[in-house]
Motif scaffolding. Structure first.
Motif, PDB file in Angstrom:
ATOM      1  N   ILE A 250       9.149  77.741  14.345  1.00 55.82           N
ATOM      2  CA  ILE A 250       7.787  77.462  14.797  1.00 55.82           C
ATOM      3  C   ILE A 250       7.257  78.692  15.526  1.00 55.82           C
ATOM      4  O   ILE A 250       7.853  79.155  16.516  1.00 55.82           O
ATOM      5  N   CYS A 251       6.135  79.239  15.064  1.00 57.68           N
ATOM      6  CA  CYS A 251       5.555  80.412  15.733  1.00 57.68           C
ATOM      7  C   CYS A 251       4.224  80.111  16.406  1.00 57.68           C
ATOM      8  O   CYS A 251       3.768  80.895  17.244  1.00 57.68           O
ATOM      9  N   ALA A 276       9.577  69.992  19.206  1.00 54.77           N
ATOM     10  CA  ALA A 276      10.232  71.262  19.494  1.00 54.77           C
ATOM     11  C   ALA A 276       9.187  72.325  19.864  1.00 54.77           C
ATOM     12  O   ALA A 276       8.085  72.335  19.317  1.00 54.77           O
ATOM     13  N   PRO A 277       9.538  73.238  20.781  1.00 59.69           N
ATOM     14  CA  PRO A 277       8.578  74.251  21.235  1.00 59.69           C
ATOM     15  C   PRO A 277       8.491  75.435  20.279  1.00 59.69           C
ATOM     16  O   PRO A 277       9.274  75.554  19.325  1.00 59.69           O
ATOM     17  N   VAL A 278       7.541  76.313  20.545  1.00 65.77           N
ATOM     18  CA  VAL A 278       7.446  77.574  19.807  1.00 65.77           C
ATOM     19  C   VAL A 278       8.763  78.329  19.949  1.00 65.77           C
ATOM     20  O   VAL A 278       9.354  78.395  21.028  1.00 65.77           O
ATOM     21  N   GLY A 279       9.251  78.881  18.843  1.00 69.83           N
ATOM     22  CA  GLY A 279      10.522  79.594  18.834  1.00 69.83           C
ATOM     23  C   GLY A 279      11.686  78.743  18.353  1.00 69.83           C
ATOM     24  O   GLY A 279      12.760  79.274  18.037  1.00 69.83           O
ATOM     25  N   ALA A 280      11.485  77.429  18.272  1.00 70.55           N
ATOM     26  CA  ALA A 280      12.552  76.522  17.824  1.00 70.55           C
ATOM     27  C   ALA A 280      12.543  76.406  16.295  1.00 70.55           C
ATOM     28  O   ALA A 280      11.541  76.667  15.629  1.00 70.55           O
ATOM     29  N   THR A 281      13.678  75.984  15.763  1.00 71.27           N
ATOM     30  CA  THR A 281      13.808  75.764  14.326  1.00 71.27           C
ATOM     31  C   THR A 281      13.273  74.384  13.965  1.00 71.27           C
ATOM     32  O   THR A 281      13.445  73.415  14.717  1.00 71.27           O
TER      33      THR A 281
END
Length: 371
Positions: A250-251, A276-281
């Protein structure tokens, strides 16, 4: 109005373990409404059949309580629960005629002889077998035997009917026919039915509500169209129907939609289901029938180029296997509008989908429960 007044069945914090360590059913809370057709669907060992057996009284919950209406039934014997049961293997008495098989549960309930005959007649008419009451089970087809099993479950006017893989022994065509017959009986009589199956199509076709089980827990409880169209996690997405599943990072997030970067650097937009937050798969889910070949150039669409691997003719549609995003293999379903819908291996094609049809889910689908 009572706490459970609108529910035919309530599981309240119910758990079941055989060894004191592993929970086959894990703190289950579930309400089945009066007149509802609820299917419990999941892989082997997911806990669905154990739930049915506890409801029937053939297994005992380790903790928690099960209610029929307002009545707790954990300490009530199976024969006193007024529950009809239909099994996969029919469980008919081979030495008794069809009519005698139906009369048996009435006799054990001390129904008078004068009342038995009309009840048997009515139950056989429900399943359109009134003309076969004098036959033995061995003289019937598999479909007819299953109808007798259904009639026997209904003959004593139960509060609830439980069905455990009842159509598993039938061939495909007969199984589909029986699905509609059971559903018609349910609709006509207003029965409450709890149905266990591992067949996704069966659950989607027959049910008002579907409970997807894994590891003794309900993963999603929803209507058939909600289960199929809006799976709440990656396990449900992978378990129900066919899905193209691919992962990325996630970007960006915002307004219910996220941007996901794939391993090859491509980016796609998807409906955000995961928290899930930004940076998570995230694991992305995309149904084959939602992908368009030669899609419109419009806002909200992900457009990419793919290479055709093979095309399979399935009659009403074509299954096209396409390599995209540097190596992912997608299945695309294309409606068969003519015999000339030909795509050749190696051919480059444009394909795309709306962001709302691609769902960003939790990263790990998990493993199915073991038997």
């Amino acid at each position: 109005m009572g706490r459970k007044a609108l529910a035919a069945v309530t599981f309240e914090n119910v758990s079941k373990t055989y060894d004191g360590k592993v929970s086959v059913v894990d703190n289950l809370n579930l309400r089945v409404k009066e007149g509802e057709f609820l299917s419990m669907l999941g892989p082997s060992g997911s806990g669905k059949t154990t739930c049915l057996m506890m409801l029937a009284g053939f297994e005992t919950a380790t903790s928690g309580e099960i209610y029929l209406g307002e009545r707790p039934i954990s300490r009530v014997a199976p024969q006193r629960r007024n529950i009809g049961m239909v099994f996969q293997n029919y469980a008919l008495f081979p030495h008794m005629t069809v009519a005698e098989n139906l009369a048996f549960p009435l006799r054990v309930r001390n129904i008078s002889k004068a009342d038995i005959a009309p009840k048997v007649k009515r139950a056989l008419e429900m399943v359109e077998l009134a003309h076969l009451g004098d036959r033995l089970p061995a003289q019937l087809s598999g479909g007819q035997q299953q109808r007798v099993a259904v009639a026997r479950a209904l003959v004593f006017d139960p509060n609830l009917v439980l069905m455990d893989e009842p159509l598993g022994a039938l061939d495909k065509q007969l199984r589909e026919q029986m699905q509609y017959e059971i559903k018609r009986i349910h609709d006509r009589l207003g029965l409450t039915v709890v149905y266990v199956t591992h067949d996704q199509s069966e659950a989607l076709t027959m049910s008002d509500t579907v409970a997807i089980f894994n590891f003794g827990k309900i993963q999603q409880l929803a209507t058939p169209d909600e289960i199929y169209e809006t799976p709440c996690n990656s396990f449900v997405a992978q378990f129900i129907g066919e899905n193209n599943m691919f992962s990325g990072t996630i970007c960006e997030r915002g307004d219910g939609v996220c941007k996901v970067r794939l391993a090859n650097g491509d980016q796609v937009h998807a409906l955000t289901v995961t928290d899930a937050p930004v940076g998570a798969t995230t694991l992305l889910s995309l149904r084959p029938e939602r992908i368009r070949i030669d899609p419109p150039a419009a806002d909200g669409w992900t457009i990419t180029t793919g290479e055709v691997i093979e095309q399979i003719y399935v009659g009403d549609h074509l299954r096209v296997l396409v390599r995209v995003f540097g190596g992912h293999e997608f299945v695309v379903k294309v409606q068969n509008r003519s015999a000339g819908n030909g795509l050749t291996p190696g051919q480059k094609i444009r394909l795309g989908w709306r962001a709302s049809d691609c769902r960003a889910l939790d990263a790990a689908a998990g493993q199915a429960g073991a038997a």
